[in-house]
Each structure stands twice: as C-alpha cells, then as structure tokens.
Design a protein around this motif. Structure first.
Motif, mmCIF file in Angstrom:
data_model
loop_
_atom_site.group_PDB
_atom_site.id
_atom_site.type_symbol
_atom_site.label_atom_id
_atom_site.label_comp_id
_atom_site.label_asym_id
_atom_site.label_seq_id
_atom_site.Cartn_x
_atom_site.Cartn_y
_atom_site.Cartn_z
ATOM 1 N N UNK A 183 0.859 -1.327 0.012
ATOM 2 C CA UNK A 183 0.266 -0.091 0.094
ATOM 3 C C UNK A 183 0.938 1.249 -0.038
ATOM 4 N N UNK A 184 0.413 2.363 -0.643
ATOM 5 C CA UNK A 184 0.896 3.506 -0.411
ATOM 6 C C UNK A 184 -0.193 4.543 0.143
ATOM 7 N N UNK A 185 0.144 5.598 0.423
ATOM 8 C CA UNK A 185 -0.838 6.806 0.929
ATOM 9 C C UNK A 185 -0.913 6.656 2.709
ATOM 10 N N UNK A 186 -0.246 7.553 3.293
ATOM 11 C CA UNK A 186 0.000 7.471 4.702
ATOM 12 C C UNK A 186 -1.349 7.348 5.428
ATOM 13 N N UNK A 187 -2.769 7.872 5.230
ATOM 14 C CA UNK A 187 -3.631 7.749 5.812
ATOM 15 C C UNK A 187 -4.380 6.270 5.836
ATOM 16 N N UNK A 188 -4.231 6.073 4.350
ATOM 17 C CA UNK A 188 -4.818 4.634 3.977
ATOM 18 C C UNK A 188 -3.925 3.557 4.780
ATOM 19 N N UNK A 189 -2.613 3.822 4.876
ATOM 20 C CA UNK A 189 -1.665 2.748 5.541
ATOM 21 C C UNK A 189 -1.940 2.716 6.981
ATOM 22 N N UNK A 190 -2.220 4.078 7.622
ATOM 23 C CA UNK A 190 -2.686 4.214 9.123
ATOM 24 C C UNK A 190 -3.992 3.312 9.376
ATOM 25 N N UNK A 191 -5.082 3.557 8.617
ATOM 26 C CA UNK A 191 -6.113 2.959 8.877
ATOM 27 C C UNK A 191 -5.995 1.429 8.641
ATOM 28 N N UNK A 192 -5.133 1.011 7.531
ATOM 29 C CA UNK A 192 -5.015 -0.491 7.263
ATOM 30 C C UNK A 192 -4.398 -1.160 8.630
#
Ligand code: GSH
Length: 214
Positions: free
Chosen positions: A63-72
């Motif tokens: 995954x890329x994209x900080x916010x998405x990685x945080x949620x993941x």
C-alpha cells in the motif's frame, strides 16, 4: 513481517512513529532519493507503480498513501487505543485531522516550496506565490487556534491523528516558521517527548544510514 519502505527525510517517518506507538514488530527497507531530482528512483517503481513513500508491505498487500496505511495497520493489527470509535465524542475531529493532513494541509506548503524553487517563474512573483502564502497563513492560524484550545488534534488525548498531523507540524518547524505559533511549538515539544517518537527517530536514522540507492 511488516515492511516499511522508507525514503530519507520523508513522510515515512510518520509511519515508523505509528508502528512504534502501536508496538508492532516491523522492518524498514530504506532507499535514497535521486540526489539531483530529489525524486524516488527506479527501485521504488518496481515495488509499486506509483512509487511513493511511505509504502507498506504486509504479506501480499503493498500500500501507499499515509492515511490509508494508518487505517490498514490499525484495522488489521490493532489500534492500541489510538483511534476513537464512531460513538466517541472525539471521532469527528479525529476523522477530520486524519484526512486534513494530506488532503488540505500539505497543498499550500508544497505550492510555496515549488514556487520558492523557481518552478513557477521567478520566486515570489507568480500568482501562485501569493496563493501559497495566503493558504499557509490560513493553515497555520487554524492549527494554532485548535491547539490553543485543546491538548491534541482530536481533543484531550493523543490519537493517530497527532501522528498524521505531527509530520505537517514538523515541516512548519523545519521551515523555520513556527516561532509565532506557541501552541504549535508546544505540540512539537509534547510530540518529541514521547518515547515512541524518539525510538522512531533513531530507527529512521539507522535505516537512512544503510539505505540503498532508490
Ligand atoms: N499523500 C502521500 C504523499 C506521498 C509522497 O509524496 N511522498 C514523497 C516523500 S515525502 C515521495 O515519495 N517523493 C518521491 C517522489 O515523488 O518521487 C502520502 O501521504 O503518502
């Protein structure tokens, strides 16, 4: 094993900090930026077609994209209490700041960075320069007003939104622009006092020392 794909001096610092706050076991694969362009190199492109840091590899998921990685990460590996639930009074502010960090805050700062680098004509002279400066003044005043009223971005307790926004506030600090904003400066002190932040800093520095060309 979770792998953080890290690029020196980048938003992947915030992901390393989150992993430390969550107490996760992870490794860092570090790459250097192209020394001339400051961009990610071909190795990163082989890992993901969009080639950005942070990047997270977890088994088959990349995954890329900080916010998405945080949620993941918090969804799949546990949030250690850093994510208010939808019934929590802090949830609306939490959601807003989680998305604001990349959706709104970075735009005026980046516009200013690029115009100051002469990418939009002579620095300071383009319409973009004024727009960036106005946007930054509005952004800094907004952050300052919120942090003057409460301890952390989402309310009285530390959440993952502080890790997302922490990188933005550090950019303000590193640009030498924080001095007129005492509440933002106070946030930096509290952030830097966190043991997880300090561990993250040394892991990031160690990773950068052994980084491969990107
Ligand atoms: N909104 C993205 C931004 C990612 C991003 O632009 N990362 C920069 C490092 S801070 C990067 O990979 N730059 C290298 C390049 O664009 O080639 C996020 O938060 O993950």
């Amino acid at each position: 094993m979770l792998t953080i794909i890290h690029v020196d001096n980048s938003r992947s610092d915030r992901l390393i900090w989150l992993c430390e706050e969550l107490g996760l076991d992870y490794q860092i694969e570090a790459y250097l930026r192209d020394p001339e362009t400051g961009r990610a190199g071909p190795r990163l492109k082989r890992l993901h077609p969009y080639a950005k840091a942070p990047m997270l590899r977890d088994g088959d998921a990349v995954l890329i994209e900080s916010g998405a990685i945080f949620e993941y990460l918090m969804g799949r590996h546990g949030d250690a209490g850093l994510q208010p639930s939808p019934v929590d009074k802090d949830w609306p502010a939490y959601l807003q700041w989680m998305h604001f960090a990349e959706g709104s805050a970075m735009l005026p700062i980046l516009l200013d960075h690029f115009q100051a680098a002469g990418m939009a004509g002579p620095p300071g002279e383009s319409a973009l320069a004024g727009m960036a400066k106005d946007g930054m003044a509005q952004l800094y005043a907004y952050i300052e007003s919120v942090l003057s009223e409460q301890e952390w971005f989402a309310g009285d307790r530390f959440t993952a939104a502080d890790v997302m926004m922490g990188w933005v506030v550090e950019v303000v600090l590193n640009r030498g622009e924080i001095e007129p904003y005492p509440a933002m400066a106070g946030f930096v002190d509290k952030m830097k006092a966190r043991p997880a932040y300090q561990r993250a800093l040394s892991r990031a520095a160690e990773a950068t020392r052994t980084a491969k060309a990107g």
